[in-house]
Motif scaffolding. Sequence first.
Motif, PDB file in Angstrom:
ATOM      1  N   SER A  29       0.722  -1.237   0.016  1.00  0.00           N
ATOM      2  CA  SER A  29      -0.069   0.046  -0.030  1.00  0.00           C
ATOM      3  C   SER A  29       0.833   1.199  -0.084  1.00  0.00           C
ATOM      4  O   SER A  29       0.592   2.094  -0.578  1.00  0.00           O
ATOM      5  N   GLU A  33       0.657   4.543  -2.457  1.00  0.00           N
ATOM      6  CA  GLU A  33      -0.031   5.574  -1.775  1.00  0.00           C
ATOM      7  C   GLU A  33       0.773   7.035  -2.183  1.00  0.00           C
ATOM      8  O   GLU A  33       1.934   6.863  -1.969  1.00  0.00           O
ATOM      9  N   THR A  37      -1.029  12.169   1.235  1.00  0.00           N
ATOM     10  CA  THR A  37      -2.386  11.427   1.623  1.00  0.00           C
ATOM     11  C   THR A  37      -2.554  11.623   2.927  1.00  0.00           C
ATOM     12  O   THR A  37      -1.309  11.158   3.622  1.00  0.00           O
ATOM     13  N   LYS A  39      -3.634   8.891   4.612  1.00  0.00           N
ATOM     14  CA  LYS A  39      -3.286   7.465   5.122  1.00  0.00           C
ATOM     15  C   LYS A  39      -1.927   7.349   5.007  1.00  0.00           C
ATOM     16  O   LYS A  39      -1.120   6.576   5.931  1.00  0.00           O
ATOM     17  N   SER A  62      -7.412   0.904   8.557  1.00  0.00           N
ATOM     18  CA  SER A  62      -8.664   1.058   7.523  1.00  0.00           C
ATOM     19  C   SER A  62      -9.617   2.122   8.199  1.00  0.00           C
ATOM     20  O   SER A  62     -10.636   2.591   7.634  1.00  0.00           O
ATOM     21  N   SER A  65      -8.258   8.587   7.243  1.00  0.00           N
ATOM     22  CA  SER A  65      -9.018   9.591   6.062  1.00  0.00           C
ATOM     23  C   SER A  65      -9.000   9.075   4.748  1.00  0.00           C
ATOM     24  O   SER A  65      -7.698   8.810   4.519  1.00  0.00           O
ATOM     25  N   PRO A  66     -10.019   8.757   3.828  1.00  0.00           N
ATOM     26  CA  PRO A  66      -9.830   8.564   2.599  1.00  0.00           C
ATOM     27  C   PRO A  66      -9.633   9.648   1.738  1.00  0.00           C
ATOM     28  O   PRO A  66      -9.465   9.211   0.529  1.00  0.00           O
ATOM     29  N   ASN A  68      -7.896  12.294  -0.775  1.00  0.00           N
ATOM     30  CA  ASN A  68      -6.687  12.049  -1.605  1.00  0.00           C
ATOM     31  C   ASN A  68      -5.878  13.583  -1.231  1.00  0.00           C
ATOM     32  O   ASN A  68      -6.366  14.329  -0.452  1.00  0.00           O
ATOM     33  N   ASN A  97     -15.911  10.833   4.050  1.00  0.00           N
ATOM     34  CA  ASN A  97     -16.575   9.636   4.728  1.00  0.00           C
ATOM     35  C   ASN A  97     -16.983  10.263   6.016  1.00  0.00           C
ATOM     36  O   ASN A  97     -16.980   9.328   7.151  1.00  0.00           O
ATOM     37  N   SER A 439     -15.131   7.879   8.848  1.00  0.00           N
ATOM     38  CA  SER A 439     -13.744   7.525   9.130  1.00  0.00           C
ATOM     39  C   SER A 439     -13.006   8.884   9.883  1.00  0.00           C
ATOM     40  O   SER A 439     -13.662   9.809  10.104  1.00  0.00           O
TER      41      SER A 439
END
Length: 630
Positions: A29, A33, A37, A39, A62, A65-66, A68, A97, A439
Motif C-alpha cells: 500500500s 500511496e 495523503t 493515509k 482502515s 481518512s480516505p 486524496n 466519509n 472515518s
Amino acid sequence: MENQLLLFLLLPLFFLSSSNVIFGSAKESSARENPFTPKASLMRYWSKQINIKFPISPFLLSKASPLNAVNSATFVKLAAQNGGLSSHLSAFCSSANLLCFPDLSSNLHSQTHDKNSKFTVYSNQNFTNYGTSQADGSQSFKKYSESENSAMDSFRRYSRNSQDGRDKFSIYAHHANVADDNFNTYGTGATGGEGEFKKYNVDVNFQNLRFTSYGNDGENRAHKFSTYVENANVGVEWFTSYGKNGDRSPNEFDGYDEGVNLAESNFTNYGNNENGGNDTFKSYGSRGNQPSSSFQSYGEGGKGGIESFTGYSERSSVGTDAFKSYGKNSHAEKINFTSYFGQSFAFGDNFTGYGQGADEKSTVGFSTYGEGDGQRNFKEYAKGGASFVKYNVTRVPPGATENLAKKLVEPGKFFREAMLQKGTLMPMPDIRDKMPKRSFLPRSITSKLPFSTAKISELKEIFHASDSSSMETMLLDALKECERAPSRGETKRCVGSAEDLIDFATSVLGHNAVVRTTENVNGWKQDIELGTVKGINGGKVTKSVSCHQSLYPYLLYYCHSVPKVRVYEADILDPNSKARINHGVAVCHLDTSAWSSTHGAFLALGSGPGEIEVCHWIFENDMTWTIADE
C-alpha cells in the motif's frame, strides 16, 4: 498561488514512493500511496511513534481518512477559514466519509391524491400533502424511508379532513440507522371511517423523532396506532397529541417505546377533551433500559367516555419517569389503569393528578401501582370514588428480582473472569458495530475545528445543525461525555484523528504499544465455545487503553485507561463443529468499586460495586491497546 499548490500536489511523485521504508504490514500500500495523503501520513506517523518491529495495524489503517492529496490540502485550507467548510459541507462529508445529514429544504413536494390512491415506496424527502379532504376513499402508504442509513424526513399532512376514509400507513423509517423524522398530522379533522398507523421507527439505531398529532379533532372515526419506536438503541422522541378533541372516536395505541435502550421519551395529550371516547393504551415503555420518560395528560377533560391504560413501563430497568394527569377534570368517565411499573426497577418516578377533579359521576380505578423495586411518589389523586387494588407492591417472590434483572441485560454481555478458559460454553452478545460508518479526519483538519460545548454554535454552523435536530443532539451528547470529569483512577481523552489516538495510547503505555480488537462478529447472539485462551502480559494485571466509538460526524473514540485490568485473547469456536470462527479480545475490570450499583453488570451477575470483577468482550470496531508481549 492556489493553482501552483494544486499543480504541485498532482505531480507524479514516483521517486518518493520508491522508498525502502516499510510502514508495517502495509508495504504494498505504501508503494502505491501518494505520500501527501492522510493515509500515507498516518503510516509515517506510526513508524515514528511506535517501535518499528511492530507493524501498523490493518484495523487502524482502515480507519484513516480516505481523502486524496488534493482534497486533503483543499479542506485543510477551508477549515482554517471562517465558514469555509460550512459552505462546502456536502463535498467535505462525501469525500471524507463523514456522517452529515442532507438539506431537505429544497425537496418539498405537495401531493394531493384522488380517492383509492396507493403509495408504495417513498424515501428521504419532505412530503407535504397526502389524501387531504378526500371522501369515501381508501388511502394507503406502505413504505417511507425504509432501511436508509440516514432517514431525514418530514411528512406534514396525511388524510386531513377526509370523510369516511379507510387510511393506512404501514412503515415509516423502518430499520433506519440514523433517523431524524417529523410527522406532523395524521387524520386531523377526519370524519367517519378508520385510520391505522402500523410501524413508526422500528429497529432504529439513533433517532430524533417528532410526531405532532394523530387523529385530533376527529368525529366518529376509529384510530389505531400499532407500534411507535420498537427496539431502538438511543435517541429522543416527542409524541405531542393523540385523539385530542375527538367526538365519539375510539382510539387504540398498542405499543410505544418497546424494548428501547437509553431513550428520552415525551408523550403529551392522549384523548384529551374528548366527547364519548373509548380510549385504550396497551403498552408504554415496556422492556426498556434506563428510560427517561415523561407522559403528560391522558384523558383530561373527557366527557362520558371510557379510558383504559393497560401497562406503563412494565419489566423496565432503572429510569426517571413522570406521569402527569390521568383522567383529570373528567365528567361521567369510566377510568381504569391496570399496571404502572409492573415488575420493574425504578429509581425515581412521579405520578401526579390521577382522577383529580373528576366529578362524582366518574369512576376511577387503579389495579396495580409499582410492583417491583424502586422509589415511588404518587400525588394528587381523586380522594373520593378512587380505588387501588394494589399500591406500591415491593415484595416479590424470592429470586424474581434477579431473574428479571438477567432478562433485562443481554446474555453474555458481562461475565466473570473464571469463564475465560478453554472449553467454556457461553452466550456471545450482539457485538456488531451499530454506529454509522465513518472515518477519522487527519489532525491537520481536526486541529482547526472547534470541539467543546462552549463552541456549539460554531459546530452547528459547520455541520448545518438546526435547534433540536439530530445533529445538534449528537454533537452535544458526544461533547458532554468527552468533557465529563474522569471517574476515580480513570485517564481519558476523546480522539478524532488517528494521530491523536496514537499519542494518547503511547502517553499511557509507551512506544511498545499494540492495538487489539475482536477479529469479526461471528458467533454473535449464539452459544460459543472458547478454544485457546491467552492472558496478555502473562495474565497479570496490566495497563491498557480501551477505545469506544462515540456518535459524531467524523470517527470519534472515547479512549480511557482504568487501573487494575487484565486483558485476554481467546479463540472462539463453534460448539458443534469445534471449528474456529472468531478470535476475541476481552477485558476484565478487577476494581468495580466506583461503578454505579445499577450498572447492568450487577443486574446480570448479581453482587455490587467492588464485590466482584467484571469482564466483557471488545465489540466490533472498538479496540484496546496494551504493551506488547516480549
